[in-house]
Design an enzyme around this catalytic site. Sequence first.
Site, PDB file in Angstrom:
ATOM      1  N   HIS A 185      36.669 -31.961 -41.447  1.00 22.88           N
ATOM      2  CA  HIS A 185      35.427 -31.378 -40.931  1.00 22.88           C
ATOM      3  C   HIS A 185      34.851 -32.261 -39.829  1.00 22.88           C
ATOM      4  CE1 HIS A 185      32.738 -34.065 -43.293  1.00 22.88           C
ATOM      5  NE2 HIS A 185      33.560 -33.875 -44.316  1.00 22.88           N
ATOM      6  N   ASP A 230      31.565 -32.198 -38.844  1.00 20.15           N
ATOM      7  CA  ASP A 230      30.149 -32.524 -39.038  1.00 20.15           C
ATOM      8  C   ASP A 230      29.958 -33.752 -39.916  1.00 20.15           C
ATOM      9  OD1 ASP A 230      31.247 -30.840 -41.105  1.00 20.15           O
ATOM     10  OD2 ASP A 230      29.229 -30.472 -41.865  1.00 20.15           O
ATOM     11  N   GLU A 255      31.060 -28.414 -43.215  1.00 19.09           N
ATOM     12  CA  GLU A 255      31.480 -28.721 -44.593  1.00 19.09           C
ATOM     13  C   GLU A 255      30.338 -29.353 -45.361  1.00 19.09           C
ATOM     14  OE1 GLU A 255      32.843 -30.859 -48.067  1.00 19.09           O
ATOM     15  OE2 GLU A 255      31.914 -31.758 -46.309  1.00 19.09           O
ATOM     16  N   GLU A 299      40.115 -34.011 -47.325  1.00 24.46           N
ATOM     17  CA  GLU A 299      39.514 -35.316 -47.588  1.00 24.46           C
ATOM     18  C   GLU A 299      39.512 -35.704 -49.065  1.00 24.46           C
ATOM     19  OE1 GLU A 299      35.191 -35.317 -46.838  1.00 24.46           O
ATOM     20  OE2 GLU A 299      35.296 -33.172 -47.110  1.00 24.46           O
TER      21      GLU A 299
HETATM   22 ZN    ZN Z   1      33.463 -35.007 -46.105  1.00 23.14          ZN
END
Ligand code: ZN
Length: 401
Positions: free
Chosen positions: A79, A81, A146, A174
């Site tokens: 992600h 963000d 996310e 992740e």
């Molecule tokens: Zn994360």
Amino acid sequence: MSNKWENNEEIQFFREYLRIPSVHPDVDYDPCLKFIKSQADNLNLPMKIYYPAHPKKPIAIITWTGIKPELPSIILNSHMDVVPVFEENWTHPPFSADIDSEGRIFARGSQDMKCVGMQYLAAIRALKKEGHKFKRTIHIVFVPDEEIGGKLGMCKFVHKDEFKALNAGFSFDEGVAGPDEIYPVFYAERSIWHVFFKISGTTGHGSLLHKNTAGEKLNYIMQKMFALRDHEVKRLENNPELTIGDVTTINLTQLKGGVQSNVVPPLFVACFDVRIAIDVDHIKFENQLKQWCEEAGGGIELEYEQKEVRVEPTKIDSSNKFWVAFKKTVDELGLKTRPQVFPGGTDSRYIREVGIPAIGFSPMNNTPILLHDHDEFLKADTYLNGIEIYKKLIPAVANLE
Ligand code: ZN
């Protein structure tokens, strides 16, 4: 001040990405797209942008087509963000990516998870330079939002034709850092339920003893919910094999109600944040809540702000060839790993929900867990070592028949 890492090209790319303030709220993803496009150009690979739910919520995908593109593809997801910062609590500015004499790179996103997104690209860059080609197509996927649940990102994307066209067979995403030598590896997530008990009762003067008051019913619900919480606390304490992701967590997060101090109110609302363990039957669990509402005296409405369905965990046995390839690779590298259930939520839940196996793994061991914390950092050597790990992991899964 200069140090031995500053001239490393991969460290430079990583720091460049970290300097983009793709921070909530109202993230501007355009600088990320521009940067990722420059990476695609550097890799001489095509990039496509999709908008599955909203014109300001892009998904960028760099694709390396395999020799057998008909085989299900490999997704390397990250992600773009990052969560907000409280800058006054940082010793280095959170979007400058300062590197200190120990090689610690300070930035929001250095652990969660711009590191992983860039490590994928760095590994691909090295593998391409070495002349490798793989059987399966590899999609390096960069998603928005996310950190606010992915509702306008991966959550929607997995149900779109554009996603189905990727023909995904497996995904990396992740994990979190490990404070010691062990690398945590995540194969499942709990289901998040945010439950509101709307408790009605007899109202009247505070000097009397009315029956069926909202307060008595609230008291009953509290006792039951906290008894369940205690049970899970003890289960976790008494079994060293378990981690927090293995048990159901229950927390009272909001209490509302009351009119004035001498009035018995008509309504109390109690909200619990519940994360349901993967071995709990959702229907039985909900029936239990309903039964407690009846036992408390009725007049209680259950409402859900969030009520996630149960998502099948990714298999971590011989039935999943991607897992077998992953495990064999980390074992050969001598990495100590520990499979576990992710305590929070990641975009992997959406990928697993549509039946694609997903492993959460961020190659950061001997690293303090600083995601969402002040002074988030990652050591340059840890970052570079992670690239070496992906240089083994990516071929292992991308070359499976
Ligand atoms: Zn994360």
